[in-house]
Structures are given as structure tokens and as C-alpha cells.
Motif scaffolding. Sequence first.
Motif, mmCIF file in Angstrom:
data_model
loop_
_atom_site.group_PDB
_atom_site.id
_atom_site.type_symbol
_atom_site.label_atom_id
_atom_site.label_comp_id
_atom_site.label_asym_id
_atom_site.label_seq_id
_atom_site.Cartn_x
_atom_site.Cartn_y
_atom_site.Cartn_z
ATOM 1 N N GLU A 189 0.830 -1.201 0.000
ATOM 2 C CA GLU A 189 0.000 0.000 0.000
ATOM 3 C C GLU A 189 0.873 1.263 0.000
ATOM 4 O O GLU A 189 0.593 2.235 -0.701
ATOM 5 C CB GLU A 189 -0.917 0.004 1.222
ATOM 6 C CG GLU A 189 -1.829 1.225 1.305
ATOM 7 C CD GLU A 189 -2.715 1.213 2.541
ATOM 8 O OE1 GLU A 189 -3.585 2.083 2.641
ATOM 9 O OE2 GLU A 189 -2.521 0.333 3.405
ATOM 10 N N PRO A 224 -4.659 -3.580 -5.118
ATOM 11 C CA PRO A 224 -4.477 -3.020 -3.784
ATOM 12 C C PRO A 224 -5.632 -3.353 -2.848
ATOM 13 O O PRO A 224 -6.795 -3.385 -3.259
ATOM 14 C CB PRO A 224 -4.398 -1.511 -4.048
ATOM 15 C CG PRO A 224 -3.915 -1.403 -5.457
ATOM 16 C CD PRO A 224 -4.537 -2.556 -6.173
ATOM 17 N N ARG A 232 -7.331 -1.963 -0.367
ATOM 18 C CA ARG A 232 -8.504 -1.092 -0.177
ATOM 19 C C ARG A 232 -9.406 -1.121 -1.404
ATOM 20 O O ARG A 232 -10.626 -1.310 -1.296
ATOM 21 C CB ARG A 232 -8.058 0.339 0.116
ATOM 22 C CG ARG A 232 -9.217 1.325 0.306
ATOM 23 C CD ARG A 232 -8.722 2.723 0.581
ATOM 24 N NE ARG A 232 -7.818 3.207 -0.448
ATOM 25 C CZ ARG A 232 -8.228 3.671 -1.644
ATOM 26 N NH1 ARG A 232 -9.525 3.690 -1.949
ATOM 27 N NH2 ARG A 232 -7.347 4.111 -2.519
#
Length: 481
Positions: free
Chosen positions: A163, A267, A269
Motif C-alpha cells: 500500500e 491493492p 482497499r
Amino acid sequence: MRVDDDRTRVMGARIRHFRSRAGLTLADLAGQLGTTASTLSLVENGKRAVRAPEMPGIASALGVDVVDLLSEEPPDARSALELELARLQAGPQFAALGVPPVRISRTLPHDALAALVRTLQELDRKALEATATPEEARRANTELRRWMREQDNHLPAIEAAAEEIVAVAGHEVGALTHREVALMAEHLGFRLLHVDDLPRSTRTITDLEQGRIYLPPSSIPGGNGLRSMALQAMAHRVLDHTPPSSYEEFLRQRLEIAYFAACCLMPERQATDFLSDAKQRRDLAVEDFRDAFGVTHEQAALRMTNLLTAHHGVRVHFLRVGADGEIHKAYENDDLPIPTDVTGAVEGQIVCRKWVARRAGHRGNRTTENHQYTDTVGGTFWSSTQTGSGPHGAFSITFGVGFDDAKWFRGRATRQRQVSTCPDESCCTRPPAGLADRWADAAWPSARMHTQVLAALPSGRFPGVDDTEVFEFLERHAAMD
């Protein structure tokens, strides 16, 4: 050294021991035996074997029994060290050092002899440890798979590292671009270079001194697979890897760099938001997740195993299965009864013919996912399978869940259903009685033999990599500046 050589050396040492104990010189004993001192010296140094008819005369001259000559035990501690040094110096590890062997004589100090033996034994031990047998690799891989199951296939520390570096590239939504990957590399102090002369034993090479990551050229414009290769090369730096000291550490590093690349391409999220929305609509599908992030079907399915349990409590299974039904990769935390051998390893095991992982390859339509419910000895499971082909033949990628969680997935309405009672051989392993009666005594197939069954796995600092080719490659490209 051959077993016969060992016995010859031991017998020679025992003859020398008994001769010295009897107070005889080589000339004295040779005179009694009607031979020469030089011939007897060859015998005592293990360079000439004693023939069976000669043994009674030698034993009698030394005042011992023939069985004393035939014993395979060294006669004393000194002789044991000398014999061990001779064995070690005749081995491949010593030959690889390129140094002349130490002459073994009574003038060699005992402490020096012991130190030499211990050093060479340690070289042999380290070489043996570095050369993984297939059994060792399967054991290490099995332990790694069990450990990942305990983590629900989710590694928060690597998620966080990915991240952070994705944020450096300014990536917000959609597929990670090649430009963004290049920016991530620059942040770590690397340039990405595409070359067409990478050694065959490598996928990428990182030049730590010049700050370069060498990649193969893209065979297809866009070359999405190159993003993953570059990210995996960068992962070693991000995750502070050092050259692996064991095959187990090598496998763990391979897993970690693949996980890091997946975290960057999908990713956490963004991927979790996508899956949450699809789950709320009861429309989860690997193919949608794949297309949203521009990755392969296999990468998407594996990434869903990382996230669905950790973030949504959905327990899952994943399989990559070859054309013959052999498992290449597998993961489950939903209790799907994946076949294993007695050690718990799954690689190479054959999945049931009733599973969609094998049935999908026999269906005409290969452009969409195939869905099926399967009743097994471990419960009922829903699975979705996509088929494909590669350099090593056809394969299938399966992602699935237990029956209660099928409600979240597209394809849950399928009417395809099979009953599997494996590992009961009557399910699909044992031939039907009629066929067996007709052909059991008439068939004699020639089995295809895989050389990896017998071969040790590649050794070296990085298993399977030819260091000479790598160093020559780096030298060649460094000279191009």
C-alpha cells in the motif's frame, strides 16, 4: 567413493595396524608372503585389493584371524580419521574446490588431520542441505501451505508495504499501469530495462550496484505479465530479503514476492471495496475481479483467497489442475477434501473426475466460467472453473466456497451437480467391472516417466540459477554504458 573402495581402504588400514602391532616392517611382512614391499604398500594404502586366496597367508603372518582382516571397522581412531579424509578428498565437493589433496601420512599432526576432516565434513553437510530432494521440497511446501492456511492466506505486513509503495506512484483506481510500476521502481532506486538476452535460468535480474532491473521484452504490446515480474523483483528490496539459506526460505521468499506483486496489482482497499460491492449485490465473480484490475484469471482467484476470508468471513478454496487431473497448486480453508499423500503434500495428487476442475476441460464452451455443485465426503461445495492452456499443456483454475456461501456468487443457480465419494476408489479411480474384466490381463501400457521424480532440485545460492550466466550477463550490460 564406491563401497568396494571403502572396504579396500579399511582392510589396508587394518593390515598396517596389525603389522605395526606385530613389530614388522613392510620388508619383513613382504618376505614372509613372498611379495614385494611396494606391492604391500599399495595394499595398506587402499590402492590394491587383497584377493580372497591371499587372506589366510596375510592373517597367519600377522597372527590374527581372517575375520579380523574382513572387519569393516577402522582399527583405531587415527586410522578412522585418515580413512574419512581419503573419502572426503575423493568426493565431488572437494574436487570443486580446485585445490590439491593433502597427502595422508603418519607425519601429519593428529590435530591438523582432525581439523581437515571436520572442515570437509561441514562442506559436505552444507552442500547436502542446499541440494533439496523432491521429498524435502514437498515437505517445505506443505508446511508453508499449512502456515498460510492458519493466516487465512492473508499477510497484513506485506499488504501494508505494498500500500505504501503504490501510494508513491499516485495510483488510485483501476489497473496498475506500466508507468506507475516504473515510478515505484524509481522510488526504490531502480530503472526497468527490457533485454532479449536474459539467461534461460532467470525471469529477471536485479543489478544492485547499477540500480537496474532487467526484464524480458514484451511479446505482446502492453505485456501485462511484465508488471508482475517487475514488482516481484522489487519485492526483494521492499521486504528486506537476503540470499536464502535453505530451500524452505527460498520457497517462502517466492511466496512473499508473489503476494507483494498481487497486493500492488490489486491493492487491498480498492480490491476490498470492489468485492464488498459485488457481495452486496450477490454477484461475486472471478472474471469481473480479473477484468477490473487487468490481471490473469489465476492472479484474480488467488487474490480473492487473500481477501474474502479476512474481510468478509467467506471461507474459500483454490485449485490449479493440469490436463491429467494432477494438482499444481491448491489452497483451502473451507474444508474441501483436497487429496494429499501420506506427508500431507497435495502437489501431483489427482483430483476426482467428478470435480468441475476436471470436467470443465471436456466441455465445448471454454470462453466463460463453468459452475458446479459437488457433494463430497466433506460436505457440498460450489465451484467456478476457467480453463486455459500454456507451454506445459492445458490446465484449469478453480475458485469455490462451501454451499452456504454460494449465495454471494454469480453462477449459484447452476443445475450442474455431481456426487464425489473420493478417496473411495469406487468413485472414479477403480475401472468399471466390465472394462476391468475385458482388459485387465490384456493391457500393458508404457508409463510416461518424469525425470524430476528422480532428480534432486537445483542447488546454488538461488536454486536453479546459473551464477556464471548471470554474472556474465551483468558484466556484458555494464560494459554497454
